[in-house]
Scaffold this motif. Structure first.
Motif, short mmCIF file in Angstrom:
data_model
loop_
_atom_site.label_atom_id
_atom_site.label_comp_id
_atom_site.label_asym_id
_atom_site.label_seq_id
_atom_site.Cartn_x
_atom_site.Cartn_y
_atom_site.Cartn_z
N THR B 11 0.82 -1.21 0.00
CA THR B 11 0.00 0.00 0.00
C THR B 11 0.85 1.26 0.00
OG1 THR B 11 -0.04 -0.15 2.39
CG2 THR B 11 -1.95 -1.06 1.20
N GLU B 12 2.11 1.14 0.46
CA GLU B 12 2.97 2.34 0.57
C GLU B 12 3.79 2.60 -0.69
OE1 GLU B 12 5.40 1.72 4.00
OE2 GLU B 12 3.67 1.16 5.23
N VAL B 13 3.91 1.62 -1.55
CA VAL B 13 4.79 1.78 -2.71
C VAL B 13 4.14 2.67 -3.76
CG1 VAL B 13 5.93 0.54 -4.59
CG2 VAL B 13 5.96 -0.38 -2.29
N ILE B 14 4.98 3.43 -4.41
CA ILE B 14 4.55 4.41 -5.40
C ILE B 14 3.62 3.79 -6.47
CG2 ILE B 14 6.55 4.15 -6.96
CD1 ILE B 14 6.67 7.23 -7.03
N PHE B 15 2.59 4.49 -6.82
CA PHE B 15 1.59 4.07 -7.83
C PHE B 15 0.98 2.71 -7.51
CE2 PHE B 15 4.70 6.49 -10.67
CZ PHE B 15 4.04 7.70 -10.47
N GLY B 16 1.08 2.27 -6.28
CA GLY B 16 0.50 0.97 -5.90
C GLY B 16 1.19 -0.22 -6.55
N LEU B 17 2.45 -0.03 -7.00
CA LEU B 17 3.17 -1.12 -7.65
C LEU B 17 3.54 -2.22 -6.66
CD1 LEU B 17 5.59 1.03 -9.84
CD2 LEU B 17 3.79 -0.46 -10.71
N ASN B 18 3.82 -3.40 -7.20
CA ASN B 18 4.25 -4.51 -6.35
C ASN B 18 5.65 -4.22 -5.80
OD1 ASN B 18 5.55 -6.93 -5.54
ND2 ASN B 18 4.02 -8.12 -6.64
N PRO B 19 5.80 -4.18 -4.48
CA PRO B 19 7.11 -3.80 -3.90
C PRO B 19 8.24 -4.74 -4.32
CG PRO B 19 5.62 -4.62 -2.21
CD PRO B 19 4.80 -4.47 -3.43
N MET B 20 7.92 -6.03 -4.49
CA MET B 20 8.99 -6.97 -4.87
C MET B 20 9.52 -6.64 -6.26
SD MET B 20 9.01 -11.06 -5.32
CE MET B 20 8.37 -11.62 -3.78
N ILE B 21 8.59 -6.30 -7.15
CA ILE B 21 9.02 -5.97 -8.53
C ILE B 21 9.84 -4.68 -8.53
CG2 ILE B 21 8.16 -5.32 -10.83
CD1 ILE B 21 5.85 -7.31 -10.34
N VAL B 22 9.37 -3.69 -7.76
CA VAL B 22 10.09 -2.40 -7.71
C VAL B 22 11.50 -2.62 -7.14
CG1 VAL B 22 10.12 -0.07 -6.73
CG2 VAL B 22 7.97 -1.07 -7.51
N ALA B 23 11.57 -3.33 -6.00
CA ALA B 23 12.88 -3.56 -5.34
C ALA B 23 13.80 -4.37 -6.25
CB ALA B 23 12.67 -4.28 -4.02
N THR B 55 10.66 5.40 -3.76
CA THR B 55 9.53 4.64 -4.30
C THR B 55 8.66 4.06 -3.18
OG1 THR B 55 11.00 2.74 -4.46
CG2 THR B 55 10.63 4.00 -6.49
N GLY B 56 9.13 4.20 -1.95
CA GLY B 56 8.32 3.75 -0.81
C GLY B 56 8.52 2.29 -0.45
N VAL B 57 9.49 1.62 -1.05
CA VAL B 57 9.73 0.21 -0.71
C VAL B 57 10.25 0.11 0.73
CG1 VAL B 57 11.07 -1.87 -1.27
CG2 VAL B 57 10.19 -0.42 -3.11
N LEU B 58 11.17 1.01 1.07
CA LEU B 58 11.71 1.03 2.44
C LEU B 58 11.51 2.42 3.03
CD1 LEU B 58 15.18 -0.76 2.01
CD2 LEU B 58 13.09 -1.78 2.87
N ASN B 59 11.19 2.45 4.32
CA ASN B 59 11.17 3.76 4.98
C ASN B 59 12.51 3.96 5.71
OD1 ASN B 59 11.07 2.31 7.37
ND2 ASN B 59 8.84 2.42 7.50
N HIS B 60 12.66 5.10 6.35
CA HIS B 60 13.95 5.44 6.97
C HIS B 60 14.39 4.38 8.00
CE1 HIS B 60 17.18 7.99 8.32
NE2 HIS B 60 16.79 7.78 9.56
#
Lengths: 161, 450
Positions: B11-23, B55-60
């Motif tokens: 839910t936090e990743v940009i444009f609702g993309l799959n975080p695994m794919i983005v990472a 991209t929102g995959v990881l926060n600080h």
């Protein structure tokens, strides 16, 4: 203040094709430490100096910034060093001279020449800006002498400033 | 099915993309740049880490959690200690003393210089070791009128093999040791013997190929015997301080492990202790100058590369990719410990010869960790860590770009007029590297899997 009045125009020069042994003889005879190397068209191609020649005698690993910092442990190597010089004497001036020389022009400010001398050493070869033709040199002595002459010419008004 | 954390982050990743794919995309692009060496690896890894945050995959908090500060502290601490120690001239002293002890015999000189490199690489870092041993080696070979190439080749091999034997000798071991919690002696006991066997075999090969054919003159040897090694020492009081600190640090590595003291803490405290000894009785200005000098020598590029890399790998670990890949690997090997071990050993060796072994090891660590549950727990998979260590460290010998130490030797040698041709090196180094891996395969089979 340009450096033109500090330039020594009547200087000994070397030809790049001269053998190092002959160049050394000439340097000893004229009692100087460095001489500009000029091609047949009068252009500066490098500087031949005793310090560059001695630097060439060092092993490559002692000349590199991250190489050997000391050579004091090499005891009794004088004959070996002399042999290296013997080999170097057979080379030409062009092969041994410093090619990457910092130069200036007759219009260069004296401040800049002093900065170059402090950073890279004396003398500074002076060449014509557009043709690269060798004009002369500015040495520590000639720069100091030029400044001393300027002191002599100072007026009371100049001293007030 | 995606792990629970992944669903939470979707839910936090940009444009609702799959975080695994983005990472994964960010990691693949970053590794592509790192492998191609088109852009500096530290810059790329930090940009990749930044991309994971933007991209929102990881926060600080997750980014900080991903960084292995034990590794960072260990690297920084050892770099400071080595930077101060190298000012003493000890490396040149030992090399000249050894050359005199073997009376300038070129055959024995190849052996002693190789062994010196291995020992220093095991206790310090390989890059510094080769940078300090190579100049004196070139001078000695010039004095004895010997070809420098065999010596440079041997130094590269022995720096990597020596580094394999200890926790601090090679970056892959630092990464493994820190992630799994292995102590200094765990490496010495488990990979030390393999390293020793490989050294003996290679010394025999090098002697057969080069050593026995070396010819020098009595006069050249006589000159070398005139060398005064004590003249190479630049600062004896500092040498004593460095020796004391290194001994304490080593003691801390060995004993501290049992008391929960991390190697990073020991190294960084050791660095501070040596700096204290170095600046003692100086005025404030000189103290500041000296301390700055020590910190300046830290390879900050490497430190920031590691930090970015940890975050990059944590991105794919956190989103579940590495667990998925680990399951895939287990399905190939049928969950058999020995087959998995051999696969890790050989694949890490071959890949480490071609690409930077640090990102590879950093990625493999969470993968192997996640295999633990299915293979009988953390203790049961210990042999897999030793396979990774042997593969990644020894694999670095396969080419001139296989390890940082190789690159350093090649670059220095070229500037000193002793170029090491890439293909000529690889033609011999790659088969020899495969031989060391074959020996290591027999070793891990005999010790762990047999």
């Amino acid at each position: 203040m340009p450096c033109d009045s500090a330039i020594i125009k009547d200087v000994y020069t070397l030809s790049p094709d001269l053998k190092v042994a002959d160049a050394l003889k000439f340097i000893h005879e004229k009692d100087v430490r460095a001489m500009p190397v000029i091609d047949k068209d009068g252009r500066l191609v490098g500087v031949f100096s005793l310090s560059v020649m001695l630097k060439n005698l060092l092993p490559a690993v002692a000349k590199m910034e991250d190489g050997l910092q000391k050579l004091g442990f090499v005891v009794g190597a004088s004959t070996g060093i002399a042999k290296r010089l013997q080999k170097e004497q057979l080379q030409t001036v062009a092969e041994t001279m410093e090619k990457d020389v910092t130069v200036a022009h007759p219009s260069t400010a004296l401040w800049e020449i002093i900065r170059i001398m402090v950073k890279y050493g004396s003398p500074v070869p002076i060449i014509e800006e557009d043709t690269g033709i060798f004009v002369g040199i500015v040495s520590e002595q000639s720069a100091t002498r030029d400044l001393e002459q300027r002191i002599a010419a100072l007026t009371p008004k100049d001293n007030e400033e | 099915m995606l792990p629970e954390e992944t669903v939470h982050h979707a839910t936090e990743v940009i444009f609702g993309l799959n975080p695994m794919i983005v990472a994964t995309s960010i990691l693949v692009v970053a590794y592509g740049f790192i492998i191609s060496e088109k852009i500096n690896r530290a810059v790329i890894s930090l940009l990749g880490a930044g991309a994971l945050a933007f991209t929102g995959v990881l926060n600080h908090e997750l980014m900080i959690q991903g960084i292995d500060f034990n590794t960072i502290f260990l690297l920084t601490g050892m770099m400071v200690i080595v930077a101060i120690t190298k000012r003493t001239g000890i490396f040149q002293f030992v090399a000249i003393l050894s050359a005199k002890l073997v009376k300038g015999n070129p055959r024995l000189l190849l052996i002693v210089l190789s062994l010196i490199t291995a020992v220093f690489s095991a206790l310090l870092d390989n890059v510094t070791t080769v940078l300090l041993v190579v100049p004196i080696t070139l001078l000695l070979t010039e004095q004895l009128k010997l070809p420098a190439y065999p010596f440079l080749f041997a130094l590269i091999f022995f720096s990597n093999i020596g580094g394999t034997a200890t926790l601090i000798g090679d970056p892959p071991n630092i990464l493994i040791g820190s992630a799994v919690g292995f102590g200094f002696m765990d490496f010495v006991y488990n990979v030390g013997p393999a390293s020793l066997i490989n050294m003996v075999v290679l010394l025999v090969i090098f002697d057969f190929m080069w050593g026995r054919k070396f010819v020098t003159t009595d006069k050249a040897r006589e000159h070398l015997l005139n060398y005064d090694p004590y003249e190479a020492l630049t600062d004896t009081p500092l040498l004593i301080k460095s020796f004391l600190t290194l001994s304490l640090v080593l003691f801390g590595f060995i004993v501290g492990h049992g008391y929960g003291l991390e190697p990073g803490t020991v190294a960084l405290t050791g660095a501070a202790f040596l700096m204290l000894l170095d600046i003692y009785k100086m005025n404030a200005e000189d103290q500041s100058h000296k301390v700055q000098e020590g910190f300046k020598e830290v390879e900050w590029e490497t430190i920031f590369f590691f930090m970015g890399l940890f975050i990059l790998v944590y991105g794919v670990e956190h989103t579940g990719l590495l667990e998925m890949l680990a399951q895939k690997m287990l399905s190939w090997t049928g969950g058999d410990m020995a087959t998995t071990g051999y696969l890790i050993l050989w694949s890490s060796a071959i890949l480490s010869a071609i690409v930077d072994n640090i990102p590879f090891v950093a990625t493999m660590i969470p993968m192997i960790k996640s295999m633990g549950a299915e293979m009988g727990g953390e203790a049961a998979i210990e042999p897999l860590w030793w396979s990774l260590s042997l593969g990644a460290c020894l694999g670095g010998n396969g080419s001139l770009i296989g390890a940082s130490a190789n690159v350093m030797v090649a670059s220095f040698a070229e500037r000193a007029g002793q170029r090491i041709p890439f293909l000529k090196f690889m033609a011999l180094a790659f088969p020899l590297m495969l031989l060391t891996i074959a020996i290591s395969t027999v070793y891990v089979w005999f010790v762990f899997f047999g």
